[in-house]
Scaffold this active site. Structure first.
Site, PDB file in Angstrom:
ATOM      1  N   GLY A 154       1.937   2.167  10.548  1.00  0.00           N
ATOM      2  CA  GLY A 154       2.831   3.316  10.389  1.00  0.00           C
ATOM      3  C   GLY A 154       3.475   3.757  11.691  1.00  0.00           C
ATOM      4  CD  GLU A 186      -3.600  -2.790   7.142  1.00  0.00           C
ATOM      5  OE1 GLU A 186      -2.505  -3.082   6.687  1.00  0.00           O
ATOM      6  OE2 GLU A 186      -4.150  -1.692   6.932  1.00  0.00           O
ATOM      7  CB  SER A 189       4.962  -1.800  11.799  1.00  0.00           C
ATOM      8  OG  SER A 189       4.437  -0.501  12.010  1.00  0.00           O
ATOM      9  CD  GLU A 200      -2.875   5.415   6.644  1.00  0.00           C
ATOM     10  OE1 GLU A 200      -2.877   5.491   5.397  1.00  0.00           O
ATOM     11  OE2 GLU A 200      -1.937   4.911   7.303  1.00  0.00           O
ATOM     12  CG  HIS A 252      -5.793   1.783   4.950  1.00  0.00           C
ATOM     13  ND1 HIS A 252      -5.353   2.703   5.875  1.00  0.00           N
ATOM     14  CD2 HIS A 252      -4.757   0.918   4.752  1.00  0.00           C
ATOM     15  CE1 HIS A 252      -4.103   2.404   6.209  1.00  0.00           C
ATOM     16  NE2 HIS A 252      -3.720   1.325   5.544  1.00  0.00           N
ATOM     17  CE  LYS A 268       0.515   3.493   4.793  1.00  0.00           C
ATOM     18  NZ  LYS A 268       0.160   3.530   6.185  1.00  0.00           N
ATOM     19  CG  ASN A 308      -1.721   1.242   1.368  1.00  0.00           C
ATOM     20  OD1 ASN A 308      -1.929   1.940   0.368  1.00  0.00           O
ATOM     21  ND2 ASN A 308      -2.201   1.541   2.570  1.00  0.00           N
TER      22      ASN A 308
HETATM   23  C1  PEP Z   1      -0.816  -0.012   5.713  1.00  0.00           C
HETATM   24  O1  PEP Z   1      -0.766   1.093   5.244  1.00  0.00           O
HETATM   25  O2  PEP Z   1      -1.746  -0.775   5.443  1.00  0.00           O
HETATM   26  C2  PEP Z   1       0.250  -0.419   6.617  1.00  0.00           C
HETATM   27  C3  PEP Z   1       0.189  -1.596   7.178  1.00  0.00           C
HETATM   28  O3  PEP Z   1       1.250   0.463   6.833  1.00  0.00           O
HETATM   29  P1  PEP Z   1       2.668   0.170   7.548  1.00  0.00           P
HETATM   30  O4  PEP Z   1       3.187  -1.125   7.000  1.00  0.00           O
HETATM   31  O5  PEP Z   1       3.522   1.329   7.186  1.00  0.00           O
HETATM   32  O6  PEP Z   1       2.394   0.067   9.008  1.00  0.00           O
END
Ligand code: PEP
Length: 413
Positions: free
Chosen positions: A333, A327, A373, A257, A255, A172, A170
């Site tokens: 993040g 997630e 992460s 975000e 997601h 972003k 992803n």
């Molecule tokens: C994501 O954006 O779905 C995500 C898991 O980000 P990150 O790996 O940076 O935590």
């Protein structure tokens, strides 16, 4: 099992409260034992479709045969149950304190909540049993545990191998078009024959570049959102059909975000999921709890609610085209990864929730990813878990080398 015919007593269709009836070698059918039947001789007896929720303290029950018997809550303190055979028996909550059960076999038995303390369980064989909450304390259970571990692992590995492992990046709101092209070119050089599905979910402005750059490669392209209406006065939005027209195969929906900063709710995630499926896209639907929700011990309630609402009205056949990304919001993040056990626990819970809604076969077919992460250093451990079928990767997907290490880890896991 051999019965001693000389000794056979037939106890059928009755309620047993009288100890004198309980001689060894009894054949007991459709009866009910409701009393305290302590210190009895049941050696070599056969119990079929019987309710045995009684107390059998210090009894000799060795060599017994139990079929479709209800033993829930029964007490077997200091009893000898060695060589017994249990098939389709309910032993939930039964207590086996200081009892010898060596050499017994349990097949398709419900042992959840059963307590085995200070006895001998060596040589016990169990298969197809329900074991949640079972307590084994102070016993020699090495063989039992080894047997269970081996069977459980083989079973999980087999099911995992049937599912598609999927690693999705992803990106972003990152990368201009030239940067996107350069990253994909670098990735293409590394990913020629991956052992899993690889997807790059890029910003809308990079979709065309990504579709073009990945043509003829195993890398698939995904978008990061789509609207639920087909067309109309929705300024700034993109429809599912518009994505399909561009050659996009996947779309990330819900997601955290988008839920956090753009007012997405389970209702809109559900509408988008259904619209994406109707247009022929494969949705990657994200679910996950906030840190506060985890601390309040309501992770499972939150996840179950999201799964039920986000997939409301989605059929079993459609669900098989979806990927679910677990997630935890506190891990996205932040550099704080869920431990592999935490990830497995929730991914397994998601699968169990799907099983309740759609049945076991559908639940076993759905790819469930972990995201939060995940990086080149922790991917292998996370992806080795039985219910973690892949990853949704943010930060680490922006570096071709790191992303490729995760792809290789998925192949091993
Ligand atoms: C994501 O954006 O779905 C995500 C898991 O980000 P990150 O790996 O940076 O935590």
């Amino acid at each position: 099992m051999e019965l001693n015919k000389e000794k056979i007593t037939l106890i059928a269709d009755c309620e047993v409260t009288d100890k004198s009836k309980t001689a060894g070698g009894a054949v007991v059918r459709t009866s009910k034992f409701c009393a305290d039947i302590s210190e009895c001789d049941f050696e070599g007896s056969c119990f079929v479709q019987t309710n045995l929720c009684a107390t059998f303290k210090r009894s000799d029950m060795s060599g017994d045969y139990f079929e479709e018997v209800n033993l829930s809550g029964a007490g077997f303190e200091r009893s000898d149950m060695s060589g017994d055979y249990f098939e389709e028996v309910n032993l939930s909550g039964a207590a086996f304190e200081r009892s010898s059960i060596c050499g017994a076999a349990f097949e398709e038995v419900n042992l959840s909540g059963a307590v085995f303390t200070d006895g001998d369980l060596s040589g016990v064989e169990i298969s197809g049993c329900k074991l949640d909450g079972m307590t084994i304390d102070g016993l020699d259970v090495r063989e039992l545990i080894e047997f269970y571990k081996k069977n459980h692992k083989e079973n999980c590995d087999m099911k995992k191998n049937v599912r598609k492992a999927v690693i999705a990046g992803n990106w972003k709101m990152n990368k201009t078009r030239p940067e996107a092209k350069a990253l994909l070119e670098e990735l293409k050089g590394k990913v020629s024959d991956p052992g899993c599905e690889v997807i790059a979910c890029v910003p809308f402005t990079n979709l065309e570049t990504a579709v073009e750059a990945t043509k003829g490669t195993p890398i698939k392209v995904g978008a990061q959102n789509c609207h639920f209406e087909k067309s109309g006065a929705f300024t700034g939005e993109i429809s599912a059909d518009m994505l399909v027209e561009m050659g996009v195969e996947y779309v990330v929906l819900g997601h955290s975000e988008r839920r956090q900063y753009f007012g997405e709710t389970d209702e809109t995630v559900n509408k988008r999921t259904r619209a994406a499926l109707a247009a022929g896209l494969k949705p990657i639907v994200c679910v996950g709890e906030l840190l506060w929700e985890r601390e309040c011990n309501i992770t499972e309630e939150v996840i179950a609610r999201q799964i039920k609402l986000d997939f409301y009205g989605v059929s079993a056949e459609e669900l098989k085209k979806c990927i679910i990304a677990y997630e935890p919001v506190w891990a996205i993040g932040t550099g704080k990864t869920a431990t592999a056990d935490q990830a497995e626990e929730v991914c397994a819970f998601i699968r169990a929730t799907l099983a309740k809604l759609y049945g076991d076969d559908t639940a076993e077919a759905v790819t469930i990813q972990y995201g939060g992460s995940m990086n080149a250093g922790n991917a292998e451990e996370l992806l080795s878990k039985a219910n973690v079928d892949g990853g949704l990767i943010g930060g680490a997907s922006l570096k071709a080398g790191d992303f490729n290490t995760i792809i290789e880890a998925a192949t091993k896991g």
